[in-house]
Write a protein that holds these residues in place. Structure first.
Motif, PDB file in Angstrom:
ATOM      1  N   ALA A  55      42.011 -61.836  28.151  1.00  0.00           N
ATOM      2  CA  ALA A  55      43.457 -61.701  28.440  1.00  0.00           C
ATOM      3  C   ALA A  55      44.084 -62.326  27.103  1.00  0.00           C
ATOM      4  O   ALA A  55      45.093 -61.810  26.525  1.00  0.00           O
ATOM      5  CB  ALA A  55      44.042 -62.567  29.543  1.00  0.00           C
ATOM      6  N   GLU A  56      43.226 -63.423  26.816  1.00  0.00           N
ATOM      7  CA  GLU A  56      43.929 -63.877  25.363  1.00  0.00           C
ATOM      8  C   GLU A  56      43.650 -62.922  24.314  1.00  0.00           C
ATOM      9  O   GLU A  56      44.661 -62.884  23.255  1.00  0.00           O
ATOM     10  CB  GLU A  56      43.005 -65.195  25.110  1.00  0.00           C
ATOM     11  CG  GLU A  56      43.377 -65.948  23.972  1.00  0.00           C
ATOM     12  CD  GLU A  56      42.323 -67.183  23.782  1.00  0.00           C
ATOM     13  OE1 GLU A  56      41.874 -67.457  22.631  1.00  0.00           O
ATOM     14  OE2 GLU A  56      42.048 -68.062  24.634  1.00  0.00           O
ATOM     15  N   ARG A  57      42.559 -62.256  24.163  1.00  0.00           N
ATOM     16  CA  ARG A  57      42.480 -61.303  22.943  1.00  0.00           C
ATOM     17  C   ARG A  57      43.334 -60.179  23.308  1.00  0.00           C
ATOM     18  O   ARG A  57      43.932 -59.810  22.194  1.00  0.00           O
ATOM     19  CB  ARG A  57      41.007 -60.795  23.031  1.00  0.00           C
ATOM     20  CG  ARG A  57      39.790 -61.910  22.674  1.00  0.00           C
ATOM     21  CD  ARG A  57      38.458 -60.961  22.517  1.00  0.00           C
ATOM     22  NE  ARG A  57      38.473 -59.987  21.570  1.00  0.00           N
ATOM     23  CZ  ARG A  57      37.856 -60.330  20.353  1.00  0.00           C
ATOM     24  NH1 ARG A  57      37.421 -61.241  19.973  1.00  0.00           N
ATOM     25  NH2 ARG A  57      37.918 -59.007  19.585  1.00  0.00           N
ATOM     26  N   VAL A  58      43.607 -59.796  24.371  1.00  0.00           N
ATOM     27  CA  VAL A  58      44.521 -58.733  24.522  1.00  0.00           C
ATOM     28  C   VAL A  58      45.979 -58.970  24.164  1.00  0.00           C
ATOM     29  O   VAL A  58      46.625 -58.306  23.395  1.00  0.00           O
ATOM     30  CB  VAL A  58      44.452 -58.205  25.733  1.00  0.00           C
ATOM     31  CG1 VAL A  58      45.704 -57.252  26.146  1.00  0.00           C
ATOM     32  CG2 VAL A  58      43.276 -57.352  26.253  1.00  0.00           C
ATOM     33  N   SER A  59      46.153 -60.356  24.708  1.00  0.00           N
ATOM     34  CA  SER A  59      47.681 -60.935  24.024  1.00  0.00           C
ATOM     35  C   SER A  59      47.884 -61.100  22.746  1.00  0.00           C
ATOM     36  O   SER A  59      48.913 -60.748  22.246  1.00  0.00           O
ATOM     37  CB  SER A  59      47.778 -62.052  24.988  1.00  0.00           C
ATOM     38  OG  SER A  59      47.104 -63.091  24.180  1.00  0.00           O
ATOM     39  N   VAL A  60      46.835 -61.129  21.912  1.00  0.00           N
ATOM     40  CA  VAL A  60      47.036 -61.247  20.373  1.00  0.00           C
ATOM     41  C   VAL A  60      46.711 -59.996  19.724  1.00  0.00           C
ATOM     42  O   VAL A  60      46.362 -59.967  18.496  1.00  0.00           O
ATOM     43  CB  VAL A  60      46.391 -62.803  19.964  1.00  0.00           C
ATOM     44  CG1 VAL A  60      47.082 -63.919  20.288  1.00  0.00           C
ATOM     45  CG2 VAL A  60      44.799 -62.390  20.232  1.00  0.00           C
ATOM     46  N   GLY A  61      46.480 -58.905  20.128  1.00  0.00           N
ATOM     47  CA  GLY A  61      45.898 -57.643  19.584  1.00  0.00           C
ATOM     48  C   GLY A  61      44.613 -57.380  19.175  1.00  0.00           C
ATOM     49  O   GLY A  61      44.361 -56.822  18.134  1.00  0.00           O
ATOM     50  N   ARG A  62      43.491 -58.154  19.944  1.00  0.00           N
ATOM     51  CA  ARG A  62      42.329 -58.346  19.147  1.00  0.00           C
ATOM     52  C   ARG A  62      41.143 -57.472  20.126  1.00  0.00           C
ATOM     53  O   ARG A  62      41.518 -57.378  21.398  1.00  0.00           O
ATOM     54  CB  ARG A  62      41.539 -59.401  19.346  1.00  0.00           C
ATOM     55  CG  ARG A  62      42.524 -60.879  18.418  1.00  0.00           C
ATOM     56  CD  ARG A  62      41.597 -61.703  17.820  1.00  0.00           C
ATOM     57  NE  ARG A  62      40.709 -61.314  16.777  1.00  0.00           N
ATOM     58  CZ  ARG A  62      39.604 -61.811  16.380  1.00  0.00           C
ATOM     59  NH1 ARG A  62      39.172 -62.838  17.236  1.00  0.00           N
ATOM     60  NH2 ARG A  62      38.922 -61.440  15.668  1.00  0.00           N
ATOM     61  N   PRO A  63      40.453 -56.515  19.514  1.00  0.00           N
ATOM     62  CA  PRO A  63      39.851 -55.304  20.452  1.00  0.00           C
ATOM     63  C   PRO A  63      39.083 -55.829  21.516  1.00  0.00           C
ATOM     64  O   PRO A  63      38.286 -56.638  21.193  1.00  0.00           O
ATOM     65  CB  PRO A  63      39.453 -54.562  19.165  1.00  0.00           C
ATOM     66  CG  PRO A  63      39.976 -54.880  17.978  1.00  0.00           C
ATOM     67  CD  PRO A  63      40.372 -56.253  18.170  1.00  0.00           C
ATOM     68  N   VAL A  64      39.046 -55.010  22.436  1.00  0.00           N
ATOM     69  CA  VAL A  64      38.181 -55.291  23.578  1.00  0.00           C
ATOM     70  C   VAL A  64      37.720 -53.864  24.011  1.00  0.00           C
ATOM     71  O   VAL A  64      38.826 -52.833  24.301  1.00  0.00           O
ATOM     72  CB  VAL A  64      38.896 -55.825  25.133  1.00  0.00           C
ATOM     73  CG1 VAL A  64      38.000 -55.869  26.103  1.00  0.00           C
ATOM     74  CG2 VAL A  64      39.328 -57.272  24.491  1.00  0.00           C
TER      75      VAL A  64
END
Length: 200
Positions: free
Chosen positions: A68-77
């Motif tokens: 969730a943290e990665r998605v919130s700051v635009g980091r690819p998953v």
């Protein structure tokens, strides 16, 4: 070289995903280390088996918060198979609803088809502007193994049909996800993974 983490939370074809990503030139680690998962250029979330069990494993290592943290700051998953499914709001298996991570809108529900699980090769109708499916023609087949699916969500949605239409892949902001297994889909899967890697 781009660094990738395949998140180890006790579910998924970890080594086959690792090998497939290494073959296309990525530096890959398979780990439950959340700091490594935060720092990587791309985070891969595999998954096989039951939605509820995968969620339990993710929550157990604190992986959901990192995703969730990665998605919130635009980091690819990148989610694969049940690793895709847990990104949605909820999953329903055997009449029991389990909360998902909610980074994608939608519900994972039983697939209505004469033969389950859906196991085999299907073509996929890719959306215009797709990064994942760039350079792949409409006759390209990917390998599926599942009995549950998402039928509607937001973003660039690729679809296929087994009994009924369902979401085969989705691209929404930093999140990419496939219901099929690119790591088991030969050259087609390698091209898709290369496309994702190149966009990181």
């Amino acid at each position: 070289m781009k660094t990738l983490v395949v998140l180890d939370y006790g579910s998924g074809n970890l080594r086959s995903a690792q090998r497939a990503l290494e073959r296309i030139g990525a530096q890959v680690s398979v780990t439950a280390d959340l700091e490594a998962a935060r720092a990587a250029d791309g985070l891969v979330v595999p998954g096989v088996g039951a939605f509820a069990a995968c969620m339990e494993g993710l929550v157990g290592i604190g992986g959901g918060a990192v995703i969730a943290e990665r998605v919130s700051v635009g980091r690819p998953v990148l989610g694969i198979c049940v690793g895709m499914q847990v990104l949605f709001d909820a999953g329903v298996e055997h009449g029991v609803e389990t909360e998902g991570l909610g980074v994608l809108r939608g519900r994972v529900e039983p697939l209505h088809a004469p033969v389950l699980p859906h196991m085999g090769w299907n073509t996929v109708a890719a959306p215009a502007g797709s990064t994942l499916f760039a350079g792949l023609d409409a006759a390209t087949r990917f390998y599926f193994v599942h009995s549950y699916a998402v039928h509607e969500t937001d973003g660039l949605v690729a679809t296929t049909v087994h009994g009924e239409p369902f979401v085969a892949a989705v691209e929404h902001g930093p999140v990419s996800a496939t219901q099929f297994h690119p790591e088991k889909s030969g050259d087609a899967g390698a091209t898709l993974l290369e496309n994702w890697l190149a966009a990181l």
